[in-house]
Design a protein around this motif. Structure first.
Motif, mmCIF file in Angstrom:
data_model
loop_
_atom_site.group_PDB
_atom_site.id
_atom_site.type_symbol
_atom_site.label_atom_id
_atom_site.label_comp_id
_atom_site.label_asym_id
_atom_site.label_seq_id
_atom_site.Cartn_x
_atom_site.Cartn_y
_atom_site.Cartn_z
ATOM 1 N N GLY A 7 -21.995 61.983 -60.573
ATOM 2 C CA GLY A 7 -22.149 60.738 -61.317
ATOM 3 C C GLY A 7 -21.007 60.532 -62.294
ATOM 4 O O GLY A 7 -20.481 59.416 -62.437
ATOM 5 N N GLN A 8 -20.603 61.613 -62.995
ATOM 6 C CA GLN A 8 -19.506 61.526 -63.947
ATOM 7 C C GLN A 8 -18.184 61.194 -63.249
ATOM 8 O O GLN A 8 -17.415 60.348 -63.707
ATOM 9 C CB GLN A 8 -19.371 62.853 -64.703
ATOM 10 N N LEU A 9 -17.921 61.851 -62.105
ATOM 11 C CA LEU A 9 -16.685 61.588 -61.351
ATOM 12 C C LEU A 9 -16.642 60.157 -60.825
ATOM 13 O O LEU A 9 -15.591 59.497 -60.864
ATOM 14 C CB LEU A 9 -16.561 62.581 -60.191
ATOM 15 N N MET A 10 -17.790 59.657 -60.340
ATOM 16 C CA MET A 10 -17.856 58.275 -59.856
ATOM 17 C C MET A 10 -17.623 57.291 -60.988
ATOM 18 O O MET A 10 -16.964 56.258 -60.811
ATOM 19 C CB MET A 10 -19.203 58.015 -59.181
ATOM 20 N N ASP A 11 -18.144 57.623 -62.180
ATOM 21 C CA ASP A 11 -17.953 56.764 -63.347
ATOM 22 C C ASP A 11 -16.476 56.697 -63.732
ATOM 23 O O ASP A 11 -15.935 55.622 -63.989
ATOM 24 C CB ASP A 11 -18.794 57.284 -64.516
ATOM 25 N N TRP A 12 -15.825 57.870 -63.767
ATOM 26 C CA TRP A 12 -14.390 57.908 -64.105
ATOM 27 C C TRP A 12 -13.564 57.168 -63.056
ATOM 28 O O TRP A 12 -12.636 56.432 -63.389
ATOM 29 C CB TRP A 12 -13.911 59.352 -64.207
ATOM 30 N N THR A 13 -13.897 57.362 -61.765
ATOM 31 C CA THR A 13 -13.153 56.709 -60.693
ATOM 32 C C THR A 13 -13.328 55.201 -60.740
ATOM 33 O O THR A 13 -12.420 54.450 -60.376
ATOM 34 C CB THR A 13 -13.600 57.242 -59.311
#
Length: 300
Positions: A7-13
């Motif tokens: 979820g964090q990686l998708m948010d940053w991306t």
């Protein structure tokens, strides 16, 4: 957990196609298992004091690749693109025993990176299309690179054609220059020099202009392998070949012209000097790239 990390990686991306990582983020999202996603990381040194022009060029291509993936209809959470800058994550460089930038490494979802997970930058160059092929080989994710429109090439071609057309129009009553052998000979010579220096290889592979070691600061303009070259190397070889050609032209003129003997002697000496000196430098470059080549001339 894994769901939170994804979820964090998708948010940053969602904010930026390339995630900026430091040592802490690298250890948490890349090194620490479990992980069901791959991460492609560019290790770079973009700060001005590092004076890494190649890093900036590679970063532009990497951003094109990451954005092509981020805004693709095939986008999934199986592959993420990130970057680690030397000044923000020097501990990561030390952890991986890295001493050069830029470098690209693929961290697979399972297991440690293999040799083929390190991108051969010196051989393949950093063009986004080449990086996309490598990512496809390592992850089975095919990325169609979409570049922002670049009108510089068509504009320059249009301007050149306009200049040529304008000159032809202005001299429409006197087009004898089109039948001038020297004009055509010079044009053909320039074309041959450009082609034999490796310009087409540069266009296809997109190599860096030069290579700077971020640890020692040493800049290499000649690639040490016969399988690759730098853009600067192409310019150097082009200049050396031009000088040898100029020497041959001077020798021909000294032998065939109607000038007085004194000028012809000067042209002869200058021609011999150009041919000997620059041919010797060309051989020294050849020896540096083809290790074990036994012959040299003037310079060892």
């Amino acid at each position: 957990g894994l769901v939170d990390e994804l979820g964090q990686l998708m948010d940053w991306t969602g904010r930026r196609a390339v995630i900026r990582m430091n040592g802490e983020k690298f250890r948490r999202f890349v090194k620490a298992p479990p992980r069901n996603y791959s991460v492609v990381i560019m290790f770079t040194a973009l700060q001005p004091q590092r004076q890494c022009g190649v890093c900036k060029q590679a970063d532009e291509e990497y951003q094109i690749l990451a954005n092509s993936w981020r805004y693709s209809t095939a986008f999934t959470n199986k592959v993420f693109f990130a970057t680690v800058d030397f000044d923000e994550g020097s501990d990561v460089f030390q952890m991986l025993n890295m001493n050069s930038a830029p470098s690209f490494i693929h961290f697979p979802a399972k297991g440690k990176p293999k040799k083929s997970d390190s991108y051969e930058l010196q051989v393949r160059g950093f063009a986004a299309e080449q990086l996309a092929r490598w990512v496809g080989d390592r992850t089975d994710v095919q990325i169609r690179v979409i570049r922002p429109p670049n009108y510089a090439g068509p504009l320059m071609l249009g301007f050149l054609l306009a200049v040529i057309g304008g000159l032809a129009y202005l001299r429409r009553n006197n087009l004898e220059f089109l039948y001038n052998k020297n004009v055509w000979a010079f044009s053909a010579l320039c074309f041959c020099l450009i082609m034999t220096s490796g310009q087409m290889w540069n266009h296809i592979r997109g190599p860096p202009y030069a290579h700077k070691n971020p640890t020692t600061g040493q800049v290499s303009y000649i690639h040490g392998s016969s399988q690759a070259q730098f853009v600067a190397e192409t310019h150097i070889v082009l200049f050396f070949n031009s000088a040898v050609t100029m020497g041959m032209v001077l020798l021909h003129e000294a032998a065939t012209s109607d000038m007085d003997i004194g000028k012809r002697k000067i042209m002869c000496v200058a021609g011999i000097g150009l041919v000997m000196l620059f041919f010797s430098w060309l051989l020294s470059i050849f020896r540096a790239k083809y290790h074990g080549y036994p012959y040299s001339f003037l310079l060892s």
